[in-house]
Scaffold this motif. Structure first.
Motif, PDB file in Angstrom:
ATOM      1  N   UNK A 104       0.830  -1.204   0.000  1.00 49.27           N
ATOM      2  CA  UNK A 104       0.000   0.000   0.000  1.00 49.27           C
ATOM      3  C   UNK A 104       0.868   1.258   0.000  1.00 49.27           C
ATOM      4  N   UNK A 105       1.819   1.307   0.916  1.00 47.45           N
ATOM      5  CA  UNK A 105       2.629   2.522   1.063  1.00 47.45           C
ATOM      6  C   UNK A 105       3.524   2.777  -0.153  1.00 47.45           C
ATOM      7  N   UNK A 106       3.957   1.701  -0.813  1.00 44.87           N
ATOM      8  CA  UNK A 106       4.751   1.889  -2.028  1.00 44.87           C
ATOM      9  C   UNK A 106       4.007   2.758  -3.035  1.00 44.87           C
ATOM     10  N   UNK A 107       2.699   2.531  -3.122  1.00 43.05           N
ATOM     11  CA  UNK A 107       1.906   3.265  -4.118  1.00 43.05           C
ATOM     12  C   UNK A 107       1.365   4.576  -3.534  1.00 43.05           C
ATOM     13  N   UNK A 108       1.135   4.574  -2.201  1.00 47.44           N
ATOM     14  CA  UNK A 108       0.559   5.774  -1.579  1.00 47.44           C
ATOM     15  C   UNK A 108       1.604   6.866  -1.336  1.00 47.44           C
ATOM     16  N   UNK A 109       2.865   6.478  -1.329  1.00 41.27           N
ATOM     17  CA  UNK A 109       3.942   7.387  -0.924  1.00 41.27           C
ATOM     18  C   UNK A 109       3.947   8.700  -1.724  1.00 41.27           C
ATOM     19  N   UNK A 110       3.978   8.573  -3.049  1.00 44.01           N
ATOM     20  CA  UNK A 110       4.081   9.789  -3.873  1.00 44.01           C
ATOM     21  C   UNK A 110       2.850  10.685  -3.735  1.00 44.01           C
ATOM     22  N   UNK A 111       1.632  10.135  -3.846  1.00 45.60           N
ATOM     23  CA  UNK A 111       0.472  11.020  -3.664  1.00 45.60           C
ATOM     24  C   UNK A 111       0.446  11.678  -2.284  1.00 45.60           C
ATOM     25  N   UNK A 112       0.876  10.937  -1.256  1.00 40.83           N
ATOM     26  CA  UNK A 112       0.916  11.533   0.089  1.00 40.83           C
ATOM     27  C   UNK A 112       1.890  12.698   0.126  1.00 40.83           C
ATOM     28  N   UNK A 113       3.053  12.474  -0.470  1.00 45.34           N
ATOM     29  CA  UNK A 113       4.056  13.546  -0.518  1.00 45.34           C
ATOM     30  C   UNK A 113       3.508  14.768  -1.244  1.00 45.34           C
ATOM     31  N   UNK A 114       2.649  14.485  -2.236  1.00 46.70           N
ATOM     32  CA  UNK A 114       2.082  15.594  -3.015  1.00 46.70           C
ATOM     33  C   UNK A 114       0.874  16.215  -2.330  1.00 46.70           C
ATOM     34  N   UNK A 115       0.541  15.723  -1.111  1.00 46.82           N
ATOM     35  CA  UNK A 115      -0.497  16.395  -0.332  1.00 46.82           C
ATOM     36  C   UNK A 115      -1.841  15.694  -0.281  1.00 46.82           C
ATOM     37  N   UNK A 116      -1.944  14.492  -0.848  1.00 44.44           N
ATOM     38  CA  UNK A 116      -3.211  13.757  -0.792  1.00 44.44           C
ATOM     39  C   UNK A 116      -3.285  13.011   0.545  1.00 44.44           C
ATOM     40  N   UNK A 117      -4.109  13.504   1.459  1.00 42.32           N
ATOM     41  CA  UNK A 117      -4.142  12.893   2.796  1.00 42.32           C
ATOM     42  C   UNK A 117      -5.489  12.254   3.109  1.00 42.32           C
ATOM     43  N   UNK A 118      -6.521  12.606   2.375  1.00 43.91           N
ATOM     44  CA  UNK A 118      -7.827  11.984   2.601  1.00 43.91           C
ATOM     45  C   UNK A 118      -7.720  10.468   2.409  1.00 43.91           C
ATOM     46  N   UNK A 119      -8.068   9.717   3.477  1.00 46.52           N
ATOM     47  CA  UNK A 119      -7.809   8.266   3.459  1.00 46.52           C
ATOM     48  C   UNK A 119      -8.565   7.551   2.349  1.00 46.52           C
ATOM     49  N   UNK A 120      -9.816   7.959   2.134  1.00 41.19           N
ATOM     50  CA  UNK A 120     -10.609   7.287   1.099  1.00 41.19           C
ATOM     51  C   UNK A 120     -10.030   7.567  -0.280  1.00 41.19           C
ATOM     52  N   UNK A 121      -9.696   8.830  -0.512  1.00 39.57           N
ATOM     53  CA  UNK A 121      -9.128   9.182  -1.828  1.00 39.57           C
ATOM     54  C   UNK A 121      -7.798   8.472  -2.054  1.00 39.57           C
ATOM     55  N   UNK A 122      -7.023   8.401  -0.980  1.00 41.79           N
ATOM     56  CA  UNK A 122      -5.721   7.744  -1.086  1.00 41.79           C
ATOM     57  C   UNK A 122      -5.902   6.253  -1.407  1.00 41.79           C
ATOM     58  N   UNK A 123      -6.837   5.628  -0.671  1.00 38.84           N
ATOM     59  CA  UNK A 123      -7.099   4.203  -0.913  1.00 38.84           C
ATOM     60  C   UNK A 123      -7.597   3.989  -2.339  1.00 38.84           C
ATOM     61  N   UNK A 124      -8.427   4.916  -2.830  1.00 39.79           N
ATOM     62  CA  UNK A 124      -8.923   4.813  -4.207  1.00 39.79           C
ATOM     63  C   UNK A 124      -7.779   4.919  -5.205  1.00 39.79           C
ATOM     64  N   UNK A 125      -6.893   5.867  -4.940  1.00 42.47           N
ATOM     65  CA  UNK A 125      -5.752   6.053  -5.849  1.00 42.47           C
ATOM     66  C   UNK A 125      -4.889   4.788  -5.891  1.00 42.47           C
ATOM     67  N   UNK A 126      -4.637   4.240  -4.700  1.00 45.37           N
ATOM     68  CA  UNK A 126      -3.803   3.029  -4.626  1.00 45.37           C
ATOM     69  C   UNK A 126      -4.476   1.889  -5.390  1.00 45.37           C
ATOM     70  N   UNK A 127      -5.766   1.725  -5.161  1.00 47.13           N
ATOM     71  CA  UNK A 127      -6.469   0.637  -5.860  1.00 47.13           C
ATOM     72  C   UNK A 127      -6.418   0.840  -7.367  1.00 47.13           C
ATOM     73  N   UNK A 128      -6.665   2.074  -7.801  1.00 51.92           N
ATOM     74  CA  UNK A 128      -6.683   2.323  -9.249  1.00 51.92           C
ATOM     75  C   UNK A 128      -5.327   2.004  -9.876  1.00 51.92           C
ATOM     76  N   UNK A 129      -4.253   2.445  -9.214  1.00 48.22           N
ATOM     77  CA  UNK A 129      -2.917   2.210  -9.786  1.00 48.22           C
ATOM     78  C   UNK A 129      -2.574   0.722  -9.788  1.00 48.22           C
ATOM     79  N   UNK A 130      -2.956   0.022  -8.726  1.00 49.60           N
ATOM     80  CA  UNK A 130      -2.673  -1.419  -8.680  1.00 49.60           C
ATOM     81  C   UNK A 130      -3.500  -2.156  -9.732  1.00 49.60           C
ATOM     82  N   UNK A 131      -4.705  -1.693  -9.964  1.00 49.52           N
ATOM     83  CA  UNK A 131      -5.516  -2.302 -11.028  1.00 49.52           C
ATOM     84  C   UNK A 131      -4.890  -2.036 -12.392  1.00 49.52           C
ATOM     85  N   UNK A 132      -4.482  -0.786 -12.594  1.00 55.40           N
ATOM     86  CA  UNK A 132      -3.883  -0.426 -13.883  1.00 55.40           C
ATOM     87  C   UNK A 132      -2.640  -1.263 -14.162  1.00 55.40           C
ATOM     88  N   UNK A 133      -1.938  -1.632 -13.096  1.00 52.23           N
ATOM     89  CA  UNK A 133      -0.719  -2.422 -13.269  1.00 52.23           C
ATOM     90  C   UNK A 133      -1.004  -3.925 -13.220  1.00 52.23           C
TER      91      UNK A 133
END
Ligand SMILES: Nc1ncnc2c1ncn2[C@@H]1O[C@H](COP(=O)(O)OP(=O)(O)OP(=O)(O)O)[C@@H](O)[C@H]1O
Ligand SMILES: [Mg+2]
Length: 254
Positions: A104-133
């Motif tokens: 999770x953190x491998x994928x969440x790291x960059x968006x978090x650094x860029x200021x994405x802190x909302x947990x739901x949005x972050x989880x969505x981003x992680x899921x989307x990227x893992x799906x895309x890959x």
């Protein structure tokens, strides 16, 4: 025919390592939302060319560069922030490079650094990227496991997910399938075809069939020379402009 907008413009690009000229006066454009394959034998300069684009070449000892590279019309040597450039130009290396943290953190790291802190949005981003890959189904129940516990092929897909987490506009993949089995490779190829609607993709591969399957256009590099760039169907036809191209894609040398 309408020419698509140019995403990248390379003009008179020369690169030396010490006195060894490894890219020789390259000029070409990359269109927005195309998949451009870069093919060529070992040491022809493919990786070096990708490194120019996100300016990781800057840190290579003894490397010098001439010519210009523009992305969205802006000279990349004059950008204010190299970090912004690297967010825009994602890079996937031949071997997986994991951060020592959970999947999770491998994928969440960059968006978090860029200021994405909302947990739901972050989880969505992680899921989307893992799906895309093409990794989500295999890891969704163990997102808190260390990324390094995954198999080589899974780690490579995690690397792709991490590159996507920056929401790059240009995704560079350098022989991404080197450590991945053929079935997974095909799945990722399908993913790349879909990603093309969202970004521009540069695919370095020494599997010429992969270029043939995936790329809109193909660029053939040989010992630092741009031999030919054209539509992939032309490059793989019986009559590309250069005889060398025909010989390389048909395995006559390489
Ligand atoms: N950091 C470096 N210092 C000196 N020479 C280098 C460096 N990196 C690459 N080279 C040389 O530059 C040339 C091009 O290398 P590059 O890695 O770009 O080729 P490539 O086409 O990606 O090859 P491969 O298919 O083996 O990955 C080679 O001759 C290589 O030895
Ligand atoms: Mg290489």
């Amino acid at each position: 025919m309408v020419t698509p907008p140019k995403k990248i413009e390379v003009a008179g690009l020369q690169v030396w390592y010490g006195r060894h000229e490894v890219l020789k006066n390259l000029s070409f454009d990359v269109y927005d939302h195309e998949i451009l394959a870069i093919i060529g034998p070992a040491q022809s300069g493919k990786t070096t060319l990708l490194k120019v684009l996100n300016r990781t070449l800057d840190s290579a000892a003894g490397a010098t560069l001439k010519g210009t590279v523009k992305i969205d019309g802006e000279d990349i040597m004059k950008v204010r922030s190299v970090f912004d450039l690297r967010r825009k130009v994602g890079m996937v290396s031949p071997l997986p490079v994991g951060l020592p943290m959970s999947i999770f953190d491998n994928v969440a790291f960059a968006p978090q650094q860029a200021g994405l802190t909302n947990r739901t949005e972050l989880a969505d981003r992680v899921e989307r990227c893992l799906r895309q890959a093409a990794l989500w189904d295999e890891v969704k129940d163990r997102l808190r496991t260390l990324g390094s516990k995954l198999s080589g092929g899974q780690q490579q897909r995690l690397t792709i997910a991490r590159a996507l987490s920056h929401q790059p506009e240009i995704l560079c993949l350098d022989e991404f399938s080197i450590a991945i089995d053929p079935v997974t490779t095909m799945r990722i190829e399908e993913v790349l075809k879909q990603l093309r609607s969202q970004m521009t993709i540069l695919l370095v591969t020494n599997l010429v069939q992969q270029a043939k399957r995936l790329a809109d256009r193909t660029l053939f590099l040989l010992s630092g020379d741009l031999v030919e760039i054209d539509r992939t169907d032309v490059i793989f036809s019986d009559h590309p402009a250069q005889r060398k191209t025909y010989e390389y894609v048909n395995g006559i040398f390489g």
